[in-house]
Design a protein around this motif. Structure first.
Motif: not given
Length: 162
Positions: A35-50, A79-85
């Motif tokens: 549960e905490r690992a998932g939260a840490a990974l979500w934090t990474a995605v949301l904090t660094f969306p690119n 997928l959307a972020v990668a398409a833009a990049q």
């Protein structure tokens, strides 16, 4: 950045370096309860969306736990972020082989790999038509099957024979 599950370097798949803060979050996630690992990974995605690799880790995390709705959500965002990049069409159905070099590490390869993940998630969600369409697009974009869509195709075939 090493995949939490396989130990494979994501830079070999997608290229690029991750910011040190993302690497810290991923390193912390390795030693945490799920549960905490998932939260840490979500934090990474949301904090660094690119930053693409955390999307990969997060959709793999959710899919491995059978959490297919969040896995699908994260994969589609990645997928959307990668398409833009990669400067390719946001609609995966419109992407053509000449739109990018999908064989080289970078956003286009990440995009293709994530398309395969969406096909796998679709099979697991019993969305057979979506999975079939994704596999057909993968066949067009990766005719040599370098990223292994054949495995997903096999699962799709197997699930249809039950």
């Amino acid at each position: 950045m090493v995949n939490l599950f396989t130990g494979v370097e994501s830079t070999e798949l997608f290229g690029g370096e991750v910011p040190p803060a993302v690497q810290r979050l991923v390193d912390e996630a390795r030693g945490m309860a799920p549960e905490r690992a998932g939260a840490a990974l979500w934090t990474a995605v949301l904090t660094f969306p690119n930053c693409l690799p955390p999307y990969y880790l997060l959709y793999k995390f959710h899919a491995s736990r059978g959490e297919l709705e969040p896995a699908n959500e994260v994969a589609r965002k990645g997928l959307a972020v990668a398409a833009a990049q990669a400067s390719i069409d946001r609609d995966w159905r419109a992407v053509q082989p000449a739109d990018a070099d999908f064989s080289m590490p970078g956003p286009a390869r990440f995009w293709l790999f994530t398309l395969k993940a969406l096909a796998f998630i679709s099979v697991r969600r019993d969305e057979r038509e979506e999975a079939r369409q994704l596999v057909e697009k993968l066949r067009v974009l990766d005719p040599a099957d370098r990223l292994g869509f054949g495995v997903v195709e096999g699962l799709l075939t197997q699930s249809g024979s039950r």
